[in-house]
Motif scaffolding. Structure first.
Motif, PDB file in Angstrom:
ATOM      1  N   HIS A 105     -29.825 -12.200 -51.859  1.00  0.00           N
ATOM      2  CA  HIS A 105     -30.904 -11.431 -51.036  1.00  0.00           C
ATOM      3  C   HIS A 105     -31.149  -9.961 -51.692  1.00  0.00           C
ATOM      4  O   HIS A 105     -31.122  -8.960 -50.939  1.00  0.00           O
ATOM      5  N   ASP A 122     -31.838 -18.541 -52.076  1.00  0.00           N
ATOM      6  CA  ASP A 122     -32.174 -17.221 -51.548  1.00  0.00           C
ATOM      7  C   ASP A 122     -31.783 -16.077 -52.355  1.00  0.00           C
ATOM      8  O   ASP A 122     -30.971 -15.180 -51.617  1.00  0.00           O
ATOM      9  N   ASP A 126     -35.646 -11.824 -51.638  1.00  0.00           N
ATOM     10  CA  ASP A 126     -36.136 -11.788 -50.167  1.00  0.00           C
ATOM     11  C   ASP A 126     -37.517 -12.192 -50.049  1.00  0.00           C
ATOM     12  O   ASP A 126     -37.675 -12.838 -48.817  1.00  0.00           O
ATOM     13  N   TRP A 127     -38.494 -11.720 -50.859  1.00  0.00           N
ATOM     14  CA  TRP A 127     -39.621 -12.285 -50.627  1.00  0.00           C
ATOM     15  C   TRP A 127     -40.260 -13.364 -51.662  1.00  0.00           C
ATOM     16  O   TRP A 127     -41.503 -13.820 -51.793  1.00  0.00           O
ATOM     17  N   HIS A 154     -36.418 -18.638 -49.215  1.00  0.00           N
ATOM     18  CA  HIS A 154     -37.043 -17.147 -49.771  1.00  0.00           C
ATOM     19  C   HIS A 154     -37.215 -16.840 -51.110  1.00  0.00           C
ATOM     20  O   HIS A 154     -37.674 -15.914 -51.793  1.00  0.00           O
ATOM     21  N   ASP A 155     -37.247 -17.980 -52.013  1.00  0.00           N
ATOM     22  CA  ASP A 155     -37.457 -17.892 -53.477  1.00  0.00           C
ATOM     23  C   ASP A 155     -38.823 -18.803 -53.671  1.00  0.00           C
ATOM     24  O   ASP A 155     -38.972 -19.893 -53.190  1.00  0.00           O
ATOM     25  N   PRO A 160     -40.652 -16.550 -46.591  1.00  0.00           N
ATOM     26  CA  PRO A 160     -39.911 -15.366 -46.761  1.00  0.00           C
ATOM     27  C   PRO A 160     -40.250 -14.356 -45.469  1.00  0.00           C
ATOM     28  O   PRO A 160     -39.288 -13.555 -45.089  1.00  0.00           O
TER      29      PRO A 160
END
Length: 536
Positions: A274, A300, A303-304, A330-331, A370
């Motif tokens: 993260h 992950d 984050d976005w 989140h990936d 995300p």
């Protein structure tokens, strides 16, 4: 014939009863105070006994706190042994400034502490000039510890009885109660000894919890390459511990570690970084200190999943060891491509890779969510998400069935997907929950002939859940694990759970675990060899 037909009988019994009842009542009235006095006397005796017992216990505690320690030599070290009252028992081995080991060695009200205080100057010189001196010193460490503990037990017994009797003498000034306090203290000592001996676990030294500096952890704890399947652990591991620490003290300026043994494959499992920049320095330290062969990242990393975040993954190349990655929720595809561009990285999304003999397969997270406000996280969407995770696990499981060789490790991001991999691979690694978990997976459909059990290991957040980890009262600690595989059988033998936190991310807690039902590592006959860098 009824009693009604014989009134004389009824009258006689009634008259007799009438004559006796007043006498019994008068006797009861006379005996009542005696009975109450006897009962009161027993209560007072019980109260006095409990009072003396409490005084004896308090005196024992005071005696142990004041004089429950001795100084002794352990190999090349001056050491202090101490016993303190405790609820859960156990043993602590303090090795300043390197850290301390905590062993679940026994239960009961007595806690054993061993502190290595300093090296003897004369013996230190002998260690430097004589290459065999360290082996000889560590070889006698077990006998030194045994003698030290025997002396400590005798001293603790003596000060406990004296403390109990002294406190009773001060409070009661009665030789009878002083003697009673001494007898009760001996009974308490016997009970403590029985509990400690009955719950003694020699194998606890194979699974210590380490606290101290991360850089020192592998050298202090030792290597895991031959722990599984060997149960003469207490002597061998204690000798190894003293040898490791002796070498560290001998070269205090650099604190080097032993050369690694090629018979162990060391895998570092990380997850949910993260975007925490501090996490990379921790990962680099573990890679170097534990001589890691391959890193597995279960997703992950960002984050976005945005393109500006792609630069974060460039630190992968600096690790200079193979890096296996699967995508987290989140990936993004951009994140996955950025990882794939790193020269030492391999991205798995249904594929397989073999590194140092370990066959690893994995699949990326089927969802990209995300933003918690996205439609995928809206009410009613959870069932769809669970089904997507199950489908991903089923897809990977079916792919494994078509492989010629069963993989050693399977990777998913969400543990929900792992339920479809029971019986497909012996070990499944996951992340996503930011919480460590290790459990067996049930397999109702039957197992592969090559997979007797499937172990699921869920990693915590190696990045401390990123910026969200700062939202609580204290930052979320960084979590990562070192897994030890036998080179010949490729089975997991042991693992170290590492938790890093504190000022400057330098304090570490390391908990070692042996894997039950693991195939014994293939080891040559003879005496145990010195421990290299890691431990388990």
């Amino acid at each position: 014939m009824s009693s009604y037909d014989h009134p004389s009988r009824t009258g006689l019994l009634g008259a007799t009863r009438g004559r006796l009842d007043p006498g019994l009542r008068r006797a009861g009235r006379r005996l009542g105070p005696v009975v109450r006095l006897a009962r009161h006397h027993r209560v007072r005796q019980a109260g006095r006994l409990l009072g003396v017992l409490a005084v004896a216990a308090a005196g024992m505690v005071l005696g142990v706190l004041v004089a429950g320690r001795i100084n002794a030599d352990v190999g090349p070290f001056h050491a202090q042994f101490a016993v303190t009252p405790a609820v859960s028992g156990g043993t602590d081995i303090s090795i300043p400034p390197l850290g301390s080991l905590h062993l679940a060695s026994h239960s009961g009200p007595a806690h054993l502490s061993v502190q290595l205080t300093a090296l003897d100057q004369r013996r230190t010189t002998a260690l430097v000039t004589n290459p065999d001196a360290l082996a000889q010193a560590s070889g006698g460490a077990v006998d030194d510890v045994r003698r030290g503990i025997e002396r400590l037990i005798l001293q603790v017994a003596a000060v406990s009885v004296l403390g109990a009797m002294a406190l009773a003498a001060v409070l009661y000034r009665s030789m009878r109660r002083v003697a009673l306090a001494g007898g009760l203290s001996l009974a308490l000592l016997a009970a403590t000894a029985l509990i400690s001996l009955g719950t003694f676990r020699p194998s606890s030294i194979a699974e210590p919890r380490y606290e101290g500096l991360l850089a020192n952890a592998p050298a202090v704890v030792g290597d895991a390459r031959r722990i599984a399947g060997r149960y003469e652990l207490y002597r061998a591991q204690l000798q190894q511990l003293v040898g490791n620490v002796g070498k560290l003290y001998d070269t205090m300026s650099t604190l080097p570690v032993y050369e690694p043994d090629n018979s162990t494959i060391r895998v570092l499992h990380i997850s949910d970084m993260h975007l925490n920049p501090a996490a990379w320095s921790v990962v680099r330290t573990v890679v170097q200190q534990f001589n890691i062969n391959v890193i597995i990242d279960t997703g992950d990393i960002t984050d976005w999943g945005s393109e500006p975040e792609d630069s974060y993954v460039s630190s992968i190349a600096a690790l200079k060891v193979p890096y296996v990655f699967i995508r987290g929720n989140h990936d993004s595809a951009s994140t996955q491509a950025a990882v794939a561009r790193q020269p030492n990285a391999t991205v798995l999304d249904g594929g397989t890779v073999t590194i140092d003999g370990l066959t690893i397969t994995g699949i990326g997270d089927p969802e990209f969510t995300p933003d918690k406000s996205s439609p995928a996280n809206a009410p009613g969407a959870s069932d769809m998400g669970i089904q997507a995770q199950l489908n991903a696990g089923r897809l990977l499981g079916n792919a494994i069935l078509e492989m010629q060789k069963t993989p050693d490790i399977a990777l998913v991001h969400d543990p929900v997907s792992a339920s479809e991999l029971a019986g497909r691979a012996p070990l499944v690694l996951a992340g996503h929950t930011h919480k460590r978990e290790v459990r067996r997976l049930d397999n109702p459909d039957g197992t592969s002939p090559d997979v007797a059990h499937t172990l699921l290991m869920v990693e915590g957040s190696t990045g401390g859940a990123g910026l969200r980890g700062l939202e609580g009262k204290e930052p979320t600690p960084l979590a990562l694990s070192v897994l030890y595989f036998d080179q010949k059988t490729h089975t997991l033998q042991a693992y170290d759970d590492i938790t890093v936190g504190g000022t400057g991310q330098t304090e570490v807690a390391l908990q070692r675990h042996l894997v039950k039902d693991a195939k014994p590592a293939v080891t040559p006959s003879g005496s145990p060899s010195p421990a290299p860098t890691p431990s388990s």
